[in-house]
Design a protein around this motif. Sequence first.
Motif, short mmCIF file in Angstrom:
data_model
loop_
_atom_site.label_atom_id
_atom_site.label_comp_id
_atom_site.label_asym_id
_atom_site.label_seq_id
_atom_site.Cartn_x
_atom_site.Cartn_y
_atom_site.Cartn_z
N THR A 51 -5.41 -13.52 6.90
CA THR A 51 -6.64 -13.95 6.93
C THR A 51 -6.93 -13.14 8.34
O THR A 51 -6.35 -12.55 8.87
N GLY A 52 -8.18 -13.47 8.90
CA GLY A 52 -8.67 -12.98 9.95
C GLY A 52 -8.97 -11.38 9.80
O GLY A 52 -9.45 -10.82 9.02
N LYS A 53 -9.04 -10.56 11.10
CA LYS A 53 -9.45 -9.20 11.00
C LYS A 53 -8.21 -8.29 10.58
O LYS A 53 -7.29 -8.31 11.32
N PRO A 54 -8.47 -7.50 9.65
CA PRO A 54 -7.38 -6.80 8.94
C PRO A 54 -6.92 -5.60 9.99
O PRO A 54 -7.93 -5.06 10.68
N PRO A 122 21.15 10.71 7.20
CA PRO A 122 19.81 9.89 7.61
C PRO A 122 18.91 9.88 6.26
O PRO A 122 18.79 10.67 5.79
N SER A 123 18.15 8.63 6.33
CA SER A 123 17.32 8.03 5.23
C SER A 123 16.25 7.72 5.98
O SER A 123 16.03 7.35 7.05
N LYS A 124 14.87 8.25 5.49
CA LYS A 124 13.67 7.97 5.95
C LYS A 124 13.01 7.36 5.04
O LYS A 124 12.71 7.39 3.97
N ILE A 125 12.10 6.45 5.67
CA ILE A 125 10.91 5.58 4.78
C ILE A 125 9.76 5.67 5.61
O ILE A 125 9.59 5.60 6.86
N LEU A 126 8.67 5.43 4.59
CA LEU A 126 7.32 5.29 5.20
C LEU A 126 6.90 3.88 4.99
O LEU A 126 7.16 3.51 3.80
N ALA A 127 6.76 3.01 5.87
CA ALA A 127 6.28 1.51 5.78
C ALA A 127 4.76 1.33 6.02
O ALA A 127 4.33 2.01 7.18
N VAL A 128 4.02 0.75 5.19
CA VAL A 128 2.56 0.81 5.46
C VAL A 128 2.43 -0.88 5.38
O VAL A 128 2.73 -1.49 4.45
N PHE A 129 2.03 -1.37 6.44
CA PHE A 129 1.74 -2.64 6.82
C PHE A 129 0.46 -3.17 6.51
O PHE A 129 -0.50 -2.78 7.03
N ILE A 130 0.04 -4.26 5.69
CA ILE A 130 -1.42 -4.66 5.72
C ILE A 130 -1.30 -5.79 6.52
O ILE A 130 -1.12 -7.21 5.99
N GLY A 131 -1.82 -5.74 7.76
CA GLY A 131 -1.59 -7.08 8.52
C GLY A 131 -3.08 -7.36 9.07
O GLY A 131 -3.95 -7.24 8.38
N GLU A 132 -2.81 -8.16 10.38
CA GLU A 132 -4.02 -8.86 10.81
C GLU A 132 -4.05 -8.48 12.30
O GLU A 132 -2.85 -8.60 13.05
#
Length: 142
Positions: A51-54, A122-132
């Motif tokens: 909740t709050g400002k995304p 080495p392994s690489k990841i893209l992480a996308v956080f849907i936060g506040e």
Amino acid sequence: MKRLSALSTSLALLGVTVAFAQDDPLPEGFETQPLIKTSVSRDDDPIVYPTGKPEVISVVGTLAKDGRTALHKHPVPVYVYVLEGEIELRTEGKEPHRYKAGEAFIETQNRKHQAFNVAGTPSKILAVFIGEQGKPTTVAAQ
């Protein structure tokens, strides 16, 4: 085209919304490859939005050969795409699961987990956080 752009800009300044229709939702020369569409995490838990400002945050993380993340949890939804290599996710109370380059998943929320690099490189990841705004996206497990 410049004339159309100028008209669009003028209308926008007047508060008029301009939309351009297409016959096809994807223009010629642009293709998509669906990766994931879900309303649950990789452990079948429902996705819960903050909740709050995304705030959306994206990072590329690299796990060194034989590397691992700290034991942690996420209070927000996290989309993960494996760019290179292979990782194994170990989640509290669940069987380990491996993800290879080209695979995507929604991370489990509010459950302790840890990622291990199981590739020989080495392994690489893209992480996308849907936060506040102002709230953490990752919390160290205790």
